[in-house]
Write an enzyme that holds these catalytic residues in place. Structure first.
Site, PDB file in Angstrom:
ATOM      1  N   ASP A  71      95.556 123.931  12.223  1.00  0.00           N
ATOM      2  CA  ASP A  71      94.029 123.347  11.626  1.00  0.00           C
ATOM      3  C   ASP A  71      93.927 123.950  12.526  1.00  0.00           C
ATOM      4  OD1 ASP A  71      91.862 121.886  11.880  1.00  0.00           O
ATOM      5  OD2 ASP A  71      92.961 120.331  13.164  1.00  0.00           O
TER       6      ASP A  71
ATOM      7  N   GLY B 233      87.267 116.909   7.433  1.00  0.00           N
ATOM      8  CA  GLY B 233      86.151 116.708   8.811  1.00  0.00           C
ATOM      9  C   GLY B 233      85.736 118.530   8.178  1.00  0.00           C
ATOM     10  N   LYS B 234      85.344 119.258   9.645  1.00  0.00           N
ATOM     11  CA  LYS B 234      84.997 120.284   9.589  1.00  0.00           C
ATOM     12  C   LYS B 234      85.301 121.579   9.093  1.00  0.00           C
ATOM     13  CE  LYS B 234      83.951 120.124  13.753  1.00  0.00           C
ATOM     14  NZ  LYS B 234      83.539 120.772  15.255  1.00  0.00           N
TER      15      LYS B 234
ATOM     16  N   ASP C  56      89.696 125.263  13.261  1.00  0.00           N
ATOM     17  CA  ASP C  56      88.656 123.727  13.605  1.00  0.00           C
ATOM     18  C   ASP C  56      87.609 125.117  13.970  1.00  0.00           C
ATOM     19  OD1 ASP C  56      87.419 121.458  14.969  1.00  0.00           O
ATOM     20  OD2 ASP C  56      88.494 121.440  16.537  1.00  0.00           O
TER      21      ASP C  56
ATOM     22  N   SER D  56      90.420 119.286   5.710  1.00  0.00           N
ATOM     23  CA  SER D  56      90.532 118.564   6.584  1.00  0.00           C
ATOM     24  C   SER D  56      90.476 116.987   6.477  1.00  0.00           C
ATOM     25  CB  SER D  56      90.772 118.431   7.958  1.00  0.00           C
ATOM     26  OG  SER D  56      88.957 118.788   7.607  1.00  0.00           O
TER      27      SER D  56
ATOM     28  N   HIS E 280      97.995 109.576  10.557  1.00  0.00           N
ATOM     29  CA  HIS E 280      98.422 110.259  10.584  1.00  0.00           C
ATOM     30  C   HIS E 280      99.658 110.544  11.347  1.00  0.00           C
ATOM     31  CE1 HIS E 280      94.373 112.091  12.545  1.00  0.00           C
ATOM     32  NE2 HIS E 280      94.155 111.074  12.081  1.00  0.00           N
TER      33      HIS E 280
ATOM     34  N   LYS F 191     105.856  90.575 -16.913  1.00  0.00           N
ATOM     35  CA  LYS F 191     107.155  89.706 -16.635  1.00  0.00           C
ATOM     36  C   LYS F 191     106.599  88.071 -16.547  1.00  0.00           C
ATOM     37  CE  LYS F 191     111.692  88.299 -14.450  1.00  0.00           C
ATOM     38  NZ  LYS F 191     111.392  86.488 -14.336  1.00  0.00           N
TER      39      LYS F 191
END
Length: 850
Positions: free
Chosen positions: A675, A712-713, A677, A710, A657, A244
């Site tokens: 989770d 992460g780990k 972990d 995750s 989060h 446009k």
């Protein structure tokens, strides 16, 4: 297989075992029609882009390690490799291990190319200049050979020529912004012209066979077709989208070598733009009515309405460009009853003969309107126009042309103004109106921002020439509740209703007033008597807000070069670009949910701030939820749009989060998150085994689960629920699952958190299921060295995952571009209850212990 050295495909054939690879063997066969090009993204030992141009029955090929850039100052290395068969241009698939080029190939872009000059001579001298008409690639490009005698490889440079499509790399990176296959996710039709064009087109004497074309004399006058404001694209029919343009609508009439430029109001503006008139008269047509829009492009290559106005005010029309998008009449034929797609094809052919820089074709795209609208808004366009490909041209407002805007924006009649306090020669605010169905002027509010002091004075000087003794509004209308009264504290100055202003605003209030308005410019191309409130047509299927949210204009990235992860050298600009490109994937996980933000102003190694409340942090588009959702706390935040997502990244937000419930049902979670972990000394293989064991237990409880890294780990296992139970019950159930795992397999699991409790074991964290607890959203980056990403994956892929941070902001989007199937496609439709699982587990709500 023939391998004669005279055959340009002999090298290609020698390198491949067609009994093992699915690549086409192909033949050296010249084809009629337009010259094709293709760019294939190739995840081999190293990711690279294979750039291929069809010529003389083969695809000339270059390997471009970093892919193309729209920044003319960026020269990309391009290694000339063996010619490929033309049939290779449609190849997508995986080349098996130990084969030449082993890895996955997708078609990243395709379309047609037009050489500038003789391409064969260009190959000899080492300089190819060409125009690309692809789904992602557009404008003029150049390949220059830089190989030296004795070089083992033949290096060239690929770079963008300076034109309207050029963009600084700090603003736009096409490789990052559009990483996917155009076969799986097409962006536009790449239908080739009906005749091969290796040089500029010669004079066009007739119209090709077009359904609905009628031989007819060129009319003296023609009114343009107008678009209807829409909230989405109907699902019925095939639609094509265009930019446009933020300018003035003009029709061009060409007859007997003379061209005229006519406004939508019927005024002749030919004398204002002699350069465009010259370009039209040099166009290879005998006669035509062409439809388009004039604009002035900013340094960033996007239209600037203010710059267009200044061009007229200063009589400097050299920078005005005419973008043509339709041809209602052409070479003695009335094409108005022909389908748009065929009118466009005829228009493309005549525009290929244009040598003028002021005359350009407005490209069209057959693609997902939501993605196109998002892209248009992000690069600073006003929006997009969607047109039915099979529709005729009609000189009226129709619902076969729809306009979708980045923000609400329309024209208003300037009915009055107020002086600025302490500066009587400047405008304080404009009083605005529109005409209703009966032609009466109706007040709709005012606008008091959008100009600087100099512009305010110029505006004031112009308005005072049109003063009127009384209000132009009907006194009965002006006195209605919510309307402007006839007097506004005695400070208003009324005007004759002749001036039109374009204004951007947030929304219409229920009583017909505009909110959060900002002045754009005065318009000189529209009569005030035609200005009415734009009504929005209700589409059969609106844009999929769950996918993309609302779109945004580009956000200026400050301190773009700041390194936020010393371990990789990734910068703030990398993070912002990642969230721009991942928006369609991450927004479904954010929209409607309370969201907490992890901000890292100094990067991942500096202080991190976890923010759950407060919108006064300069993030555009962020939303404060009703404070009553969480009594005793400040209002929670929501990231509902691409604008808010990218704005958050600009404000140093690294992680997103979310709660386990949506704002509309805040006390009833619609998912459980486990989770995984790992503790110190826990091998990754144990994490994978643990995920399988958790999934097995959930399956025995008749609960289907989905997997993601995750970032992460560890890993996250997510169980979607029907939102029926409260947080306490859901959390207690998740704790009971974890306790069952720890009792059953104590060598693998622990039910208590804390590093000392989980050395060599896994703690399956159920605490994320409590009220107010949050988990890193799918596709969120993590504020850790490496900037890992929480990536949804299939259970079948679990054994191939190498770590919880396998994908980073540098690799996640590229990984997704090679995935043909969404492993979480079924997640959104699965609404499970815990009734049977609670009974099977022997769990009694309220009885589990922390």
């Amino acid at each position: 297989m023939a391998t004669k050295t005279s055959n340009p495909l002999s090298s290609y054939w020698k390198k491949r075992d067609f009994g093992r690879t699915s690549e086409p063997s192909g033949e050296h066969v010249a084809q009629a029609g337009a010259l094709s090009f293709v760019i294939q993204k190739h995840a081999a030992t190293r990711l690279h882009y294979d750039f291929r141009l069809e010529l003389d029955g083969v695809l000339l090929s270059w390997a471009v390690p970093k892919g193309p850039s729209y920044d003319p100052s960026v020269k990309r290395m391009a290694i000339h490799v063996e010619d490929h068969p033309v049939s290779y241009g449609s190849f997508e698939g995986t080349i098996p291990p130990k084969q030449y080029g082993a890895g996955t190939v997708i078609v990243w872009d395709n379309g047609t190319w037009i050489p500038i000059g003789d391409p064969r001579e260009g190959l000899k001298v080492g300089k190819l200049v060409f125009d690309l008409h692809g789904q992602k690639m557009a404008g003029r490009w150049e390949l220059v050979k830089i190989a030296k005698p004795g070089d083992r490889q033949e290096p060239w440079l690929l770079f963008k020529k300076r034109d309207a499509y050029a963009r600084p790399s700090a603003e736009y990176d096409v490789v990052t912004a559009l990483p996917d296959s155009v076969i799986a996710k097409p962006l536009k039709s790449s239908a080739p012209p009906s005749a091969r064009k290796e040089t500029r087109a010669s004079k066009v004497e007739s119209v090709p066979s077009i359904s609905g074309a009628i031989k007819a004399p060129l009319p003296a006058k023609l009114s343009p077709q107008l678009a209807t404001l829409a909230a989405g694209i109907p699902s019925i029919g095939r639609w094509s989208c265009e930019a446009k343009w933020d300018g003035y609508r003009l029709l061009a009439r060409v007859e007997k070598g003379k061209a005229r430029l006519i406004t939508r109001g019927g005024h002749d503006w030919s004398d204002k733009m002699p350069g465009i008139v010259d370009d039209l008269e040099n166009l290879a047509v005998k006669s035509a009515w062409l439809d388009g829009e004039i604009v002035v492009l900013s340094d960033r290559g996007v239209p600037s309405f203010n710059a267009l106005q200044k061009a007229f005010d200063t009589s400097d029309a050299d920078h005005i460009v005419y973008f043509v998008f339709d041809a209602p009449f052409l070479n003695g034929y009335d094409l108005r009853r022909a389908p748009l797609s065929e009118r466009r094809e005829a228009l493309k052919q005549i525009m290929m003969g244009s040598t003028g820089e002021r005359l350009r074709l407005s490209e069209n795209f057959d693609a997902d309107p939501a993605s196109l609208l998002a892209s248009a808004c992000e690069i600073g366009l006003e929006g997009i126009i969607a047109k039915r490909s099979d529709a005729p041209y009609e000189s009226r407002r129709t619902d076969t042309w729809l306009k979708l805007k980045c923000k609400q924006r329309q024209d208003f009649v300037v009915c009055g103004f107020t002086d600025r306090a302490n500066a009587v020669s400047q405008v304080g605010s404009l009083i605005l109106g529109v005409h209703d169905a009966d032609g009466q002027l109706v007040p709709v509010g005012s606008v008091g921002t959008g100009w600087n002091a100099e512009e305010s004075e110029s505006l004031h000087a112009r308005l005072v020439k049109h003063l009127a003794p009384q209000s132009p509004f009907d006194p009965a209308l002006a006195k209605k509740p919510g309307r402007w009264s006839k007097r506004i504290a005695g400070s208003e100055r009324w005007l004759k209703p002749r001036i039109v202003a374009e204004v951007e605003f947030a929304e219409w209030t229920p009583d017909g007033q505009i909110r959060h308005a900002s002045f754009v410019a005065l318009r000189i191309d529209k009569p005030a008597r035609e200005i009415m409130r734009e009504s929005t047509t209700q589409a059969v299927a609106a844009l999929p807000t769950k996918k993309i949210g609302s779109a945004t204009r580009s956000i200026q990235v400050t301190h773009a070069e700041r390194v936020i992860d010393e371990s990789t050298g990734l910068t703030k600009l990398h993070l912002v670009r990642y969230y721009e490109s991942i928006a369609p994937w991450i927004l479904p996980h954010l929209v409607g949910r309370p969201c907490s933000l992890v901000r890292g102003p100094s990067g991942v190694s500096g202080p991190l701030f976890f923010q759950k409340h407060g919108s006064k942090i300069g993030i555009p588009g962020i939303r404060e939820l009703d404070a009553a959702l969480w009594p005793g706390h400040a209002a929670l935040l929501e990231i509902p749009t691409t604008e808010a997502l990218v704005g958050a990244a600009q404000m140093n937000v690294i992680e997103f989060h979310t709660w386990n419930s949506v704002a509309g049902n805040i006390d009833k979670p619609d998912r459980i998150v486990f989770d995984l972990d790992p503790g110190e000394g826990t091998a990754w293989k144990q994490v994978q085994e643990a995920a399988t064991l958790v999934r097995t237990l959930l399956s025995e409880l008749n609960l289907e689960s989905w997997l993601k890294t995750s970032g992460g780990k560890g890993l996250h296992i997510v169980v979607p629920l029907a939102p029926r139970l409260d947080y306490d019950t859901v959390k207690d159930f998740s704790q009971a699952v974890v306790q069952h795992l720890a009792r059953t397999i104590p060598s693998r699991f622990v039910a208590k958190s804390g590093p000392a409790n989980r050395v060599g074991k896994l703690f399956v964290d159920y605490l994320r299921n409590g009220h107010g607890a949050t988990t890193a959203a799918a596709f969120s980056a993590r504020a850790r060295p490496g900037l890992g990403v929480s990536m949804p994956v299939s259970w079948d892929a679990l054994s191939k995952i190498k770590s919880g941070s396998q994908w980073t902001i540098a690799t996640a989007r590229e990984y997704l571009s090679f995935q043909a199937v969404d492993p979480w496609a079924g997640y959104w439709k699965k609404k499970q209850t815990l009734t049977a699982a609670i009974k099977t587990l022997g769990f009694k709500p309220g009885k589990s212990k922390q």
